[in-house]
Design a protein around this motif. Sequence first.
Motif, short mmCIF file in Angstrom:
data_model
loop_
_atom_site.label_atom_id
_atom_site.label_comp_id
_atom_site.label_asym_id
_atom_site.label_seq_id
_atom_site.Cartn_x
_atom_site.Cartn_y
_atom_site.Cartn_z
N ILE A 1 0.82 -1.21 0.00
CA ILE A 1 0.00 0.00 0.00
C ILE A 1 0.86 1.26 0.00
N LEU A 2 2.15 1.11 0.27
CA LEU A 2 3.04 2.28 0.31
C LEU A 2 3.43 2.70 -1.09
N MET B 1 13.02 -3.13 14.84
CA MET B 1 12.81 -1.70 14.60
C MET B 1 12.34 -1.43 13.17
N ASN B 2 12.89 -2.18 12.22
CA ASN B 2 12.48 -2.01 10.83
C ASN B 2 11.02 -2.42 10.63
N CYS B 3 10.62 -3.49 11.31
CA CYS B 3 9.22 -3.92 11.24
C CYS B 3 8.30 -2.83 11.78
N VAL B 4 8.71 -2.23 12.89
CA VAL B 4 7.91 -1.16 13.50
C VAL B 4 7.82 0.04 12.55
N CYS B 5 8.94 0.38 11.91
CA CYS B 5 8.95 1.52 10.98
C CYS B 5 8.01 1.28 9.80
N VAL B 6 8.03 0.08 9.26
CA VAL B 6 7.17 -0.24 8.12
C VAL B 6 5.70 -0.22 8.53
N LEU B 7 5.40 -0.79 9.69
CA LEU B 7 4.02 -0.79 10.18
C LEU B 7 3.52 0.63 10.44
N LYS B 8 4.38 1.45 11.01
CA LYS B 8 4.00 2.85 11.25
C LYS B 8 3.72 3.57 9.94
N THR C 1 0.20 5.22 8.81
CA THR C 1 0.18 6.63 8.40
C THR C 1 -0.42 6.78 7.01
N LYS C 2 -0.09 5.84 6.12
CA LYS C 2 -0.63 5.88 4.76
C LYS C 2 -2.14 5.73 4.76
N ILE C 3 -2.65 4.80 5.55
CA ILE C 3 -4.09 4.61 5.64
C ILE C 3 -4.77 5.85 6.20
N ASP C 4 -4.17 6.44 7.22
CA ASP C 4 -4.73 7.66 7.81
C ASP C 4 -4.77 8.80 6.79
N GLU C 5 -3.71 8.94 6.00
CA GLU C 5 -3.68 9.98 4.98
C GLU C 5 -4.77 9.76 3.93
N CYS C 6 -4.97 8.52 3.54
CA CYS C 6 -6.00 8.21 2.54
C CYS C 6 -7.39 8.51 3.08
N ILE C 7 -7.61 8.20 4.35
CA ILE C 7 -8.92 8.47 4.96
C ILE C 7 -9.17 9.97 5.05
N GLN C 8 -8.13 10.72 5.41
CA GLN C 8 -8.27 12.18 5.48
C GLN C 8 -8.58 12.77 4.11
N GLN C 9 -7.96 12.23 3.08
CA GLN C 9 -8.25 12.69 1.71
C GLN C 9 -9.69 12.37 1.32
N LYS D 1 -10.28 -3.16 6.24
CA LYS D 1 -9.69 -4.50 6.09
C LYS D 1 -8.17 -4.43 6.22
N LYS D 2 -7.56 -3.43 5.58
CA LYS D 2 -6.11 -3.26 5.68
C LYS D 2 -5.69 -2.97 7.11
N HIS D 3 -6.49 -2.16 7.80
CA HIS D 3 -6.16 -1.81 9.18
C HIS D 3 -6.21 -3.05 10.08
N LEU D 4 -7.18 -3.91 9.85
CA LEU D 4 -7.26 -5.15 10.62
C LEU D 4 -6.07 -6.06 10.32
#
Length: 274
Positions: free
Chosen positions: A129-130, A189-196, A200-208, A241-244
Amino acid sequence: MFKNTAKVKKLKKRRTWIFLKATDFNSLMHPCFFICWLLGNFPYKYEPPEYSLCKSRFAFSTSMMFIYVLSLLAVVYEINITRTLDYGIPRMIYVNLFYFLDGTVILVMYVLTVARLSVIQNLSKISSILSAKDFKDLAKVIHTKDILGFLFLVGHVPNCFQHDISLTLRNFYCMYIMMVNFSIDMLYMNCVCVLKACLTKIDECIQQMKKLASNDDVWTQTFIHHGSPNILVMKLKNFEKKHLEISDIIELVNNTFMIHIIIVTIIRDDDLGM
């Protein structure tokens, strides 16, 4: 001729890795995976579009663990039985904790080989999704962190050499433990960065979508009135679905690295106490 064409197509599918640049999950995690493989902690291979267990790498990882366990037993025997090292009681307790706890982390992560593979596979899928810009921004942080951190540890390798061969081997053994634990920290840490980044991407799409719905409310109501499927609702369901899926991956990551996190916390508390 057809075989050569197939080989060319296969090579085109494999994207080359460039420092501070990433186009997908594999190129983003390449330094981390390479360091883990170098230390015998990455028994996987990447065959687009997914990761799988590699028999040769797993054999290498198993061999490294076998040597590691034998070395651990030898060091523990030397410290606690023969007592060739003149350690006081507090120092001896600290050294034993270091070897047992850090040693446990390495063995546990080896046992969790399948769980780590599941984490990597799921992250690889959800990271689709990124955007290219997201991967590029992540690469600047992840590549720099991984490579500089590893080079910092490598820079201490000359300090392992001592006048006594036994002490030199023990120093190299400690260095290996620190490097493997660093690689585990790095992967987590890399896993956490990718998940974050995914959240963030999903949140940006919802805001749009909210802006689109508010700016074009008349068009949206007309669309619904005529009985056509609501695209915004469908997109929201897809994001849900992606968020879940991301939530499930977060739980998987936490379960996989839980013991490592607990032991790292204990060791740091001991370091502060010392």
